[in-house]
Design an enzyme around this catalytic site. Structure first.
Site, PDB file in Angstrom:
ATOM      1  N   GLU A  20       0.817  -1.215   0.000  1.00 21.24           N
ATOM      2  CA  GLU A  20       0.000   0.000   0.000  1.00 21.24           C
ATOM      3  C   GLU A  20       0.851   1.266   0.000  1.00 21.24           C
ATOM      4  O   GLU A  20       0.487   2.280  -0.574  1.00 21.24           O
ATOM      5  CB  GLU A  20      -0.935   0.001   1.221  1.00 21.24           C
ATOM      6  CG  GLU A  20      -2.017  -1.048   1.168  1.00 21.24           C
ATOM      7  CD  GLU A  20      -2.976  -0.796   0.028  1.00 21.24           C
ATOM      8  OE1 GLU A  20      -2.632  -1.189  -1.112  1.00 21.24           O
ATOM      9  OE2 GLU A  20      -4.036  -0.220   0.260  1.00 21.24           O
ATOM     10  N   THR A  63      -4.750   7.882  -4.841  1.00 18.84           N
ATOM     11  CA  THR A  63      -4.847   8.012  -3.385  1.00 18.84           C
ATOM     12  C   THR A  63      -3.879   9.074  -2.861  1.00 18.84           C
ATOM     13  O   THR A  63      -4.223   9.833  -1.958  1.00 18.84           O
ATOM     14  CB  THR A  63      -4.581   6.648  -2.715  1.00 18.84           C
ATOM     15  OG1 THR A  63      -5.555   5.726  -3.206  1.00 18.84           O
ATOM     16  CG2 THR A  63      -4.715   6.723  -1.206  1.00 18.84           C
TER      17      THR A  63
HETATM   18  N1  HSE Z   1      -7.966   5.353   3.886  1.00 20.67           N
HETATM   19  C1  HSE Z   1      -7.394   5.579   2.598  1.00 20.67           C
HETATM   20  C2  HSE Z   1      -7.754   6.990   2.155  1.00 20.67           C
HETATM   21  C3  HSE Z   1      -7.924   4.562   1.654  1.00 20.67           C
HETATM   22  O1  HSE Z   1      -8.915   7.349   2.257  1.00 20.67           O
HETATM   23  O2  HSE Z   1      -6.877   7.727   1.705  1.00 20.67           O
HETATM   24  C4  HSE Z   1      -7.420   4.670   0.255  1.00 20.67           C
HETATM   25  O3  HSE Z   1      -8.170   3.793  -0.567  1.00 20.67           O
END
Ligand code: HSE
Length: 307
Positions: free
Chosen positions: A129, A182
């Site tokens: 990630e 992201t």
């Molecule tokens: N929690 C993360 C965000 C998830 O919202 O940036 C990314 O899919």
């Protein structure tokens, strides 16, 4: 011990409205497949990625980065070949990078004779990630590896809780075909939060968790309020307010951004409402000619698995 394995790795929805970077759940039957086999030369090689044009460089692809983190921890020099069949394009908000991160570590762990528990695999998958979001968040990989709903109570030390899945809770997701990275969606968030807003937010996180434990669908719905992330990120998502208002009017329990977007998800009690919500979401984008794909499923109680 087998030399190869085929797995299914579910899509996931992170944040679940109020729980930025801590809450997430798996979808049932929606996700990607991966075939992993041992090789003799100690290399990690991505033979093929079917579906989308993604990097095959093992130092960049989330599946191999995560798998390498596991191999380092195990002190193993075993090599593996990967064939990844993606079904959802990257930058969707449906945890596609996590599906590969978690799929990679799950498959390799199985082929090594399960040296690690699913909870331990979360830490390795988080390394995957990090490649795409620059932050090793666990709210997608945890539900992927453990199934159902998960809560990251703490990142340091990592403490992940599995939460119950109410029996007739359904999720509908609409994915308008615009890509949101992201990293970008994280960058635009404010770094400071007013205390009064924080009070509302943690009240809702507690309410949502309680709603899951009690199978209290109304409580789940009224806890789906996000005062911190949604107001900032929704501007990146075409028709966000319109879709949300329409699905809430039509009986959805709650609606918010899936992960970092652009997908939007809604919870419904029962399959028939969820199907109506799916048609409604789809119609909203069809009306204005924005290509969008819609999905409907129960919450996936089972995480990544061999098939
Ligand atoms: N929690 C993360 C965000 C998830 O919202 O940036 C990314 O899919």
């Amino acid at each position: 011990m087998p030399d190869k394995i085929k797995i299914f790795s579910p899509s996931t929805v992170a944040n679940v409205g109020c729980g930025y970077d801590v809450l997430g759940f798996a979808l049932a039957g929606i996700g990607e497949e991966m075939e992993v086999s041992k090789r003799d030369d100690g290399q990690l090689v991505i033979d093929e990625i079917i579906g989308f044009d993604l990097p095959k460089d093992p130092t960049v692809n989330t599946a191999t980065v995560a798998a390498q983190a596991l191999l380092n921890a195990a002190g193993s020099k075993q090599g593996f070949s990967f064939t990844i069949k993606k079904t959802i394009n990257p930058g969707s908000g449906m945890g596609t990078s996590a599906s590969s991160s978690a799929g990679g570590v799950f498959a390799v762990n199985e082929l090594l004779g399960r040296p690690f528990t699913p909870m331990q695999l979360v830490e390795f998958a988080m390394e995957g990630e990090k490649v795409v979001s620059k932050k090793a968040h666990a709210d997608n990989v945890a539900p992927n590896l453990l199934g159902g709903f998960t809560l990251v109570r703490s990142y340091e030390p990592l403490d992940i809780l599995q939460l119950p899945v109410p029996e007739v809770l359904y999720v509908t997701v609409i994915h308008p075909q615009v890509e949101i990275k992201t990293t970008d969606a994280k960058k635009i968030l404010k770094k400071q939060v007013d205390l009064s807003i924080a009070v509302e937010q943690w009240g809702n996180v507690g309410g949502l968790v309680s709603g899951l434990y009690e199978s209290d669908y109304d409580l789940i719905g009224r806890s789906m309020v996000d005062k911190i992330v949604e107001p900032v990120r929704k501007i990146l998502i075409p028709l966000y307010d319109e879709v949300k208002e329409a699905v809430l009017d039509a009986g959805a329990l709650g609606c918010s951004i899936a992960g970092s977007g652009p997908s939007i998800f809604a919870f419904s009690k029962g399959e028939s409402t969820a199907l109506e919500i799916k048609a409604l979401m789809q119609a909203k984008y069809d009306e204005v000619g924005i290509l969008a794909y819609s999905y409907m499923s129960k919450i996936g109680k089972e995480g990544v698995r061999a098939i």
